[in-house]
Design an enzyme around this catalytic site. Structure first.
Site, PDB file in Angstrom:
ATOM      1  N   ASP A  64      27.702  -2.229  22.087  1.00  0.00           N
ATOM      2  CA  ASP A  64      28.627  -3.268  21.634  1.00  0.00           C
ATOM      3  C   ASP A  64      28.457  -3.619  20.155  1.00  0.00           C
ATOM      4  OD1 ASP A  64      29.804  -3.503  24.150  1.00  0.00           O
ATOM      5  OD2 ASP A  64      28.313  -4.948  24.823  1.00  0.00           O
ATOM      6  N   GLU A  65      27.983  -2.686  19.364  1.00  0.00           N
ATOM      7  CA  GLU A  65      27.821  -2.928  17.932  1.00  0.00           C
ATOM      8  C   GLU A  65      28.567  -1.909  17.092  1.00  0.00           C
ATOM      9  OE1 GLU A  65      23.836  -3.577  16.627  1.00  0.00           O
ATOM     10  OE2 GLU A  65      23.308  -4.830  18.337  1.00  0.00           O
TER      11      GLU A  65
END
Length: 283
Positions: free
Chosen positions: A226-227
């Site tokens: 999720d980055e």
């Protein structure tokens, strides 16, 4: 001879004369420029450009016309026919809202994609795939079978020639090997309540904390969970009057809208990557 619409995107070191050279090449092909967007990034010294144009010159000849410019400026470039649909595989789990919205827009020819397969670790959404006459692959997964299951996904991607993989609420963490193999090709949708709530029932957590905004983020997938580089985000306001069920509903609406817009930007070659972020040439 009938004209063809093209899109050229390019990334290179920022230098004088890049746009002039590209435009001159298009002029020499008797081309007509419809859209031109550019960006100079002062922190990296990089230059980004997207040009949509039309010409009667065949694609091979267009490539030859641009070739000296590509070499001169050491460009990382891509030339496509405008409207050429991007072959796409969609991964889902149990939640239907993102897939349903994508399939509706796909059926209405409002997305520049061709869905070649729908893959799920559950069989719940198979009926939805059949409604749109699309291939559905049920690939169950356990911790022990994860490598085998991802290999099966890879086989489907290869066999269908997919260039884009959409995680439409696919509730599995992709392995580092998968992320590296398909880096730059995988799009994910992530709820982004403020503050960001991880784990189960994020909207219930948001309700309990009295958040005032509910949002979603469409991003490229990398090995860092999720980055990945962000492509598109949106939020909707909520108040103390909204229940936790209201927040789930609003969250789903935002997620579906953000994912479809992220796909639209990607499939129209409007997203250029710059390290950990993106340059997005939206309309």
């Amino acid at each position: 001879m009938e004209s063809t619409h093209y899109i050229i995107t390019a990334i290179c070191d920022d230098q004088i004369g890049i746009v002039a050279a590209l435009c001159q090449a298009i002029a020499e092909m008797q081309g007509d420029i419809h859209e031109l967007q550019q960006h100079s990034e002062y922190t990296t010294g990089k230059f980004f450009v997207r040009i949509a144009f039309e010409t009667s010159v065949p694609k091979g000849e267009v490539e030859k016309q641009f070739s000296p410019i590509i070499q001169k400026f050491s460009m990382d470039h891509k030339l496509t026919r405008q409207g050429e649909r991007v072959k796409t595989v969609v991964l889902v789990s149990k939640e239907s809202h993102c897939l349903n919205h994508l399939l509706y827009l796909f059926s209405e020819n409002e997305l520049n994609i061709e869905i070649t397969a729908i893959i799920s670790n559950h069989n719940i959404l198979e009926k939805m795939a059949k409604m749109y006459d699309l291939p559905f692959h049920h690939l169950p997964i356990t911790i022990e079978t994860k490598p085998e299951q991802e290999a099966q996904i890879g086989t489907i991607i290869k066999e269908t020639g997919a260039e884009l993989i959409i995680l439409a609420k696919y509730m599995q963490i992709m392995s580092e090997d998968f992320c590296r193999t398909y880096e730059g090709q995988v799009i994910n949708i992530h709820h982004s309540c403020l503050p960001s709530f991880k784990g189960a029932k994020p909207y219930k957590q948001a309700y309990d904390r009295g958040v005032k905004l509910i949002g979603a983020t469409g991003h490229l997938v990398t090995a860092d969970l999720d980055e990945g580089p962000i492509i598109h985000q949106a939020v909707k306001p909520v108040t103390h009057c909204h229940t936790d069920k209201d927040m789930v509903r609003i969250g789903r609406e935002v997620e579906a809208a953000v994912l479809s817009h992220t796909v639209r930007l990607f499939s129209e070659n409007r997203v250029l990557r710059s390290g950990n972020k993106t340059i997005v040439f939206s309309k």
